[in-house]
Write a protein that holds these residues in place. Structure first.
Motif, PDB file in Angstrom:
ATOM      1  N   LEU A  13       0.822  -1.207   0.000  1.00 32.76           N
ATOM      2  CA  LEU A  13       0.000   0.000   0.000  1.00 32.76           C
ATOM      3  C   LEU A  13       0.857   1.259   0.000  1.00 32.76           C
ATOM      4  O   LEU A  13       0.459   2.303  -0.513  1.00 32.76           O
ATOM      5  N   MET A  14       2.074   1.151   0.566  1.00 36.00           N
ATOM      6  CA  MET A  14       3.023   2.266   0.537  1.00 36.00           C
ATOM      7  C   MET A  14       3.915   2.219  -0.696  1.00 36.00           C
ATOM      8  O   MET A  14       4.872   2.963  -0.814  1.00 36.00           O
ATOM      9  N   LYS A  15       3.601   1.255  -1.611  1.00 37.34           N
ATOM     10  CA  LYS A  15       4.329   1.082  -2.878  1.00 37.34           C
ATOM     11  C   LYS A  15       5.793   0.752  -2.665  1.00 37.34           C
ATOM     12  O   LYS A  15       6.680   1.212  -3.382  1.00 37.34           O
ATOM     13  N   ASN A  16       6.038  -0.074  -1.649  1.00 32.50           N
ATOM     14  CA  ASN A  16       7.364  -0.621  -1.410  1.00 32.50           C
ATOM     15  C   ASN A  16       7.337  -2.080  -1.871  1.00 32.50           C
ATOM     16  O   ASN A  16       6.699  -2.925  -1.254  1.00 32.50           O
ATOM     17  N   TYR A  17       8.054  -2.378  -2.980  1.00 34.12           N
ATOM     18  CA  TYR A  17       7.943  -3.690  -3.606  1.00 34.12           C
ATOM     19  C   TYR A  17       9.147  -4.593  -3.336  1.00 34.12           C
ATOM     20  O   TYR A  17       9.264  -5.656  -3.942  1.00 34.12           O
ATOM     21  N   GLU A  18      10.025  -4.218  -2.424  1.00 33.03           N
ATOM     22  CA  GLU A  18      11.251  -4.988  -2.194  1.00 33.03           C
ATOM     23  C   GLU A  18      10.959  -6.393  -1.672  1.00 33.03           C
ATOM     24  O   GLU A  18      11.665  -7.343  -1.998  1.00 33.03           O
ATOM     25  N   SER A  19       9.927  -6.520  -0.852  1.00 34.55           N
ATOM     26  CA  SER A  19       9.638  -7.827  -0.246  1.00 34.55           C
ATOM     27  C   SER A  19       9.140  -8.844  -1.271  1.00 34.55           C
ATOM     28  O   SER A  19       9.106 -10.034  -0.996  1.00 34.55           O
ATOM     29  N   MET A  20       8.741  -8.396  -2.465  1.00 38.39           N
ATOM     30  CA  MET A  20       8.231  -9.302  -3.500  1.00 38.39           C
ATOM     31  C   MET A  20       9.205  -9.412  -4.670  1.00 38.39           C
ATOM     32  O   MET A  20       8.816  -9.656  -5.794  1.00 38.39           O
ATOM     33  N   SER A  21      10.471  -9.251  -4.394  1.00 36.59           N
ATOM     34  CA  SER A  21      11.476  -9.213  -5.461  1.00 36.59           C
ATOM     35  C   SER A  21      11.779 -10.574  -6.062  1.00 36.59           C
ATOM     36  O   SER A  21      12.485 -10.672  -7.063  1.00 36.59           O
TER      37      SER A  21
END
Length: 482
Positions: free
Chosen positions: A331-339
């Motif tokens: 939701l905060m547009k942080n996509y690192e955890s789904m790399s």
């Protein structure tokens, strides 16, 4: 001596659901399409007269000589009633100490309203069985409907624990009931009836015997195609909710159950306690908060969609993630955890699907995307083949043959199958009996293992010597030494 029939004392004042309002409510502010359910004898304030009853979902319209009145049936208390003179069966509807009674053909009317009202005779209608689960203020049991043996699930809530807690527990129960009464979809949990006693509330629900989706996913090896069918099933049910302005707000593995453990299309979303119902306002110059409300709807819709996508991604990656934590990051547009998406061996349309939700490629698209848009993606336009369910029988493309099959049955070519078919037409075997005195009572054995074995022996002997007399082959096959 004639038996006197008396009604139990009214319990609507002490009901958990009593909101202090009167039984009759104001007329609806907007036009509704009501359905006529017939003419009934109504008793009210020691008067009896005929009325016409109409229904629109949970709103009842009563038309009498003086005009019309309306009742909001949500959480009103209902009991059966018998007319003191005619002994005709009827219904007593009460709220906050006020009541009216109807007598007439009430069966169809009752079928329509029983989902919205509160009853008291749970123990007369259902028999509790095995406990399926337990939480702080509630337990879930398997139960049988006494009149027809129907299997259901019953959620039993302890009223004292709900009332002792803060207002959120009570509000979640009201939310859940409100949502369950508005939905009717094969992949959403269904409410049958609601009961109340002095100490407990009983919600009679669908029994989902397949257990949690999470257990089946890690127990069985589902193909990519089957999982895509699951995705489509869940997005269709979520789309149904969103079109009715209902937003779940708590989608996770624990809130998805299966009716059939081996059929992913039987997945059902449950637990609507945190759901929100937001009716979108009409655009007008006086509605200054329209854009704020529209932004709120977009946000909670996106939250539902992302929550479901996290569940689906866990299925493909075979990993369990901290759903709440990843949802907050997305939701905060942080996509690192789904790399790790790029390392999964996925077909291009499926990879494109995950890129929309879990990478920066879908940043702009995610703010306004709807479930209807998702269902039009390429991944759901691929030809899909379903695994047959144990509840759904055999797929249409397979010839229906419900005779018990042997796992030892050999496989034959078309020519061999034709030879066997000709043999079986003339082959007649005696039944097996423990009694030496019993005679042959059937012409054909029902055991497929016996048929397959003898057919196999016949075929082999026919190959070895096509001129060998058939009776000798049969004699050999039927020998007790086999």
């Amino acid at each position: 001596m004639k038996k006197t029939i008396t009604l139990p004392s009214d319990y609507s004042k002490s009901s958990f659901f009593n909101d202090g309002k009167e039984l009759f409510c104001n007329s609806p502010q907007f036009q509704m399409e009501f359905t006529l359910f017939g003419t009934f004898l109504m008793k009210s304030n020691n008067r009896q007269y005929n009325v016409n009853i109409f229904l629109h979902e949970f709103i009842m319209k009563i038309i009498e000589e003086k005009g019309e009145r309306h009742i909001n049936l949500e959480n009103v208390c209902v009991k059966k009633a018998l007319h003191s003179k005619t002994q005709q069966l009827g219904l007593r509807i009460s709220k906050n100490g006020q009541f009216i009674e109807f007598f007439g053909e009430i069966i169809e009317l009752w079928k329509q309203i029983k989902k919205f009202v509160i009853q008291t005779d749970f123990s007369l209608k259902y028999k509790l069985g095995q406990k399926l689960g337990e939480r702080f203020s509630s337990s879930v049991f398997k139960a049988l409907k006494i009149i027809n043996g129907q299997k259901v699930a019953v959620k039993i809530i302890e009223k004292s624990l709900v009332q002792r807690n803060n207002a959120s527990e009570r509000q979640q129960l009201i939310n859940e009931l409100t949502v369950l009464r508005q939905i009717n979809h094969d992949n959403l949990l269904k409410l049958h009836e609601t009961f109340e006693s002095d100490e407990k509330i009983y919600l009679v629900l669908d029994l989902l015997e397949g257990g949690h989706l999470k257990n089946s996913i890690f127990r069985f090896r589902y193909s990519e195609q089957e999982t895509i069918i699951l995705m489509q099933t869940l997005f269709k049910s979520l789309n149904y909710m969103h079109e009715k302005n209902i937003y779940h707000q708590d989608i996770r593995f624990d809130n998805i159950l299966l009716k059939d453990q081996q059929d992913l299309t039987s997945a059902c979303i449950i637990n609507f306690g945190k759901s929100e119902i937001i009716q979108q306002s009409l655009v007008s110059t006086q509605n200054l908060n329209f854009y704020d409300q529209n932004s709120l709807i977009q946000f909670i819709r996106k939250k539902d969609i992302l929550s479901l996508c996290i569940v689906i991604y866990s299925i493909f990656s075979k990993k369990l993630y901290q759903e709440t934590q990843i949802l907050d990051e997305l939701l905060m547009k942080n996509y690192e955890s789904m790399s790790d998406i790029e390392y999964l061996d996925l077909n291009p349309p499926l990879l494109q699907f995950f890129e929309i939700f879990f990478t920066s490629k879908g940043k702009t698209q995610m703010d306004t995307i709807k479930c209807s848009d998702i269902l039009n993606l390429d991944i759901f336009n691929l030809p899909l083949i379903r695994r047959p369910s144990k509840f759904q029988g055999i797929p249409q493309q397979i010839n229906h043959n419900f005779k018990r099959a042997s796992r030892f049955a050999p496989k034959y070519s078309e020519k061999e199958q034709q030879i066997i078919s000709n043999f079986q037409k003339i082959l007649k075997l005696p039944t097996i009996s423990d009694s030496s005195e019993s005679k042959i009572s059937q012409n054909h054995s029902q055991s497929p293992q016996t048929e397959n074995f003898i057919s196999y022996r016949l075929l082999q002997d026919e190959k070895a010597s096509s001129i060998k007399p058939r009776y000798s082959v049969l004699k050999k096959c039927l020998s007790p030494n086999i």
